[in-house]
Design a protein around this motif. Structure first.
Motif, PDB file in Angstrom:
ATOM      1  N   PHE A 100       0.870  -1.176   0.000  1.00  0.00           N
ATOM      2  CA  PHE A 100       0.000   0.000   0.000  1.00  0.00           C
ATOM      3  C   PHE A 100       0.911   1.231   0.000  1.00  0.00           C
ATOM      4  O   PHE A 100       1.529   1.547   1.013  1.00  0.00           O
ATOM      5  CB  PHE A 100      -0.899   0.031   1.239  1.00  0.00           C
ATOM      6  N   ASN A 101       1.022   1.907  -1.136  1.00  0.00           N
ATOM      7  CA  ASN A 101       1.811   3.140  -1.226  1.00  0.00           C
ATOM      8  C   ASN A 101       0.918   4.282  -0.738  1.00  0.00           C
ATOM      9  O   ASN A 101       0.018   4.729  -1.455  1.00  0.00           O
ATOM     10  CB  ASN A 101       2.261   3.359  -2.660  1.00  0.00           C
ATOM     11  N   LEU A 102       1.156   4.729   0.492  1.00  0.00           N
ATOM     12  CA  LEU A 102       0.304   5.736   1.121  1.00  0.00           C
ATOM     13  C   LEU A 102       0.700   7.135   0.670  1.00  0.00           C
ATOM     14  O   LEU A 102       1.875   7.510   0.728  1.00  0.00           O
ATOM     15  CB  LEU A 102       0.413   5.627   2.638  1.00  0.00           C
ATOM     16  N   ASN A 103      -0.264   7.901   0.221  1.00  0.00           N
ATOM     17  CA  ASN A 103      -0.049   9.282  -0.195  1.00  0.00           C
ATOM     18  C   ASN A 103      -0.528  10.201   0.934  1.00  0.00           C
ATOM     19  O   ASN A 103      -1.708  10.500   1.057  1.00  0.00           O
ATOM     20  CB  ASN A 103      -0.823   9.585  -1.485  1.00  0.00           C
ATOM     21  N   LEU A 104       0.414  10.609   1.791  1.00  0.00           N
ATOM     22  CA  LEU A 104       0.064  11.475   2.918  1.00  0.00           C
ATOM     23  C   LEU A 104      -0.396  12.845   2.426  1.00  0.00           C
ATOM     24  O   LEU A 104      -0.091  13.254   1.298  1.00  0.00           O
ATOM     25  CB  LEU A 104       1.267  11.648   3.834  1.00  0.00           C
ATOM     26  N   SER A 105      -1.069  13.577   3.285  1.00  0.00           N
ATOM     27  CA  SER A 105      -1.499  14.921   2.909  1.00  0.00           C
ATOM     28  C   SER A 105      -0.317  15.851   2.706  1.00  0.00           C
ATOM     29  O   SER A 105      -0.444  16.891   2.046  1.00  0.00           O
ATOM     30  CB  SER A 105      -2.455  15.492   3.963  1.00  0.00           C
ATOM     31  N   CYS A 106       0.856  15.494   3.251  1.00  0.00           N
ATOM     32  CA  CYS A 106       2.063  16.305   3.059  1.00  0.00           C
ATOM     33  C   CYS A 106       2.943  15.756   1.943  1.00  0.00           C
ATOM     34  O   CYS A 106       4.115  16.140   1.822  1.00  0.00           O
ATOM     35  CB  CYS A 106       2.850  16.424   4.350  1.00  0.00           C
ATOM     36  N   SER A 107       2.430  14.846   1.122  1.00  0.00           N
ATOM     37  CA  SER A 107       3.228  14.263   0.047  1.00  0.00           C
ATOM     38  C   SER A 107       3.502  15.280  -1.052  1.00  0.00           C
ATOM     39  O   SER A 107       2.889  16.345  -1.117  1.00  0.00           O
ATOM     40  CB  SER A 107       2.503  13.046  -0.551  1.00  0.00           C
TER      41      SER A 107
END
Length: 354
Positions: free
Chosen positions: A71-78
């Motif tokens: 799961f490649n997580l896209n954080l809100s700070c990405s």
């Protein structure tokens, strides 16, 4: 398996895009309909987002015949938002992803393992997740209406290129650039630190101030990404090593006491069921030459295992000739080693009893 260093996510990868909540997404690398009960949640570093870390293609290929997906997580700070981010918000979002994965998979596949993996500054997120109080402390400004979040435990944790942002920028200042001498860069940096400390917030101490792009562009951060005074002070940690800031977790000059407060707290928090795997790059461009990588990792191992239980995974190592994110053309062998270490670690995590 032969791994080509030129392999890239840019070629396209099959998978599923998951909407964890209205503002948070993750891409699951998966092929076909084979059941995959176990999950590696991946968090990139500053400026990373979906598809920016090339060796994920190698891991996804290696996972094809295993019960694991990424799961490649896209954080809100990405991507371009890292300069306004903070570790507290990051680990809240990782916790949301861990809960989502368990709720999504367990009705179909039963109880599976969940491991979190960070690359570069993503390692700060991994460390913060497993070592800070649960729930985490509230930020006095940004968490006034925040509902405390209890983070679920994870079965394992991996750090790839756990480097010091502070030492990286100090090395940048020491080298200078074609535009500015080391003395000029140091003067610019010192002024930026003074300004950030004196004017961290505005609008009644409720809104971040931003370091001028003309300044960040000269001292190694680029002139395209807004960087708040608050995050600037956290990453550069100007009062270290005596008073390290939140992001200063991996500097080589930190005291044993500081390591006891970070690595040494992992056992007490109870959020890591398994072990911590650390993979340091032997030719990391962001690590100054004065850092003895092997000795530093030995200090981490001593700190994490000081309580008596062994949390340090013996596969941890400095990967010979590895660049920061193993993305250079000559990274075939370092990437092979990384895949070998990660898959072996996950195999043992899968077999471990909870």
């Amino acid at each position: 398996m032969q791994i080509k260093a030129s392999s890239s996510l840019a070629r396209g990868q099959p998978g599923v895009l998951h909407h964890i909540n209205p503002r948070l997404i993750a891409f699951e690398h998966t092929r076909g309909s084979r059941q995959k009960p176990h999950t590696l949640i991946f968090v990139g570093g500053l400026g990373d987002g979906l598809g920016t870390v090339e060796y994920l293609a190698d891991l996804a290929e290696a996972f094809e015949t295993t019960p694991w997906t990424i799961f490649n997580l896209n954080l809100s700070c990405s991507l371009g938002c890292w300069g306004m981010g903070r570790l507290g918000q990051d680990i809240d979002e990782i916790a949301a992803c861990v809960r989502y994965v368990r709720e999504y998979k367990e009705p179909f596949y039963g109880t599976g393992k969940v491991v979190i993996m960070g690359s570069s500054t993503g390692c700060q997120d991994v460390m913060h997740y497993i070592n800070c109080p649960n729930p985490r402390p509230a930020h006095p400004i940004f968490d006034r209406d925040w509902v405390p979040i209890v983070r679920p435990p994870v079965d394992g944790a991996i750090m790839q290129s756990p480097v010091s942002d502070r030492e990286g920028i100090l090395y940048e200042l020491e080298q200078g650039t074609e535009r500015n001498s080391p003395e000029e860069m140091r003067a610019i940096y010192d002024q930026a630190v003074e300004n950030a400390k004196n004017n961290t917030y505005e609008e009644g101490e409720e809104v971040d101030t931003v370091v001028p792009l003309s300044v960040t562009g000269r001292i190694g951060y680029g002139n395209f990404t807004p960087l708040s005074s608050r995050r600037f002070l956290s990453l550069t940690s100007p009062d270290s090593p005596e008073k390290p800031a939140e992001d200063d977790l991996f500097s080589s000059d930190l005291s044993d006491q500081r390591l006891a407060e970070t690595f040494g707290m992992i056992g007490e928090r109870g959020l890591l069921k398994g072990k911590l795997l650390a993979l340091y790059s032997g030719r990391d461009q962001s690590v100054p030459p004065w850092v003895h990588k092997g000795a530093l990792m030995n200090r981490w191992e001593n700190a994490i295992d000081a309580g008596g239980k062994e949390f340090w995974d013996p596969r941890s190592l400095v990967i010979p000739n590895a660049s920061h994110q193993l993305s250079d053309p000559d990274q075939t062998e370092p990437r092979r080693i990384l895949v070998q270490r990660v898959t072996g670690y996950l195999y043992d995590t899968q077999r471990a009893t909870s």
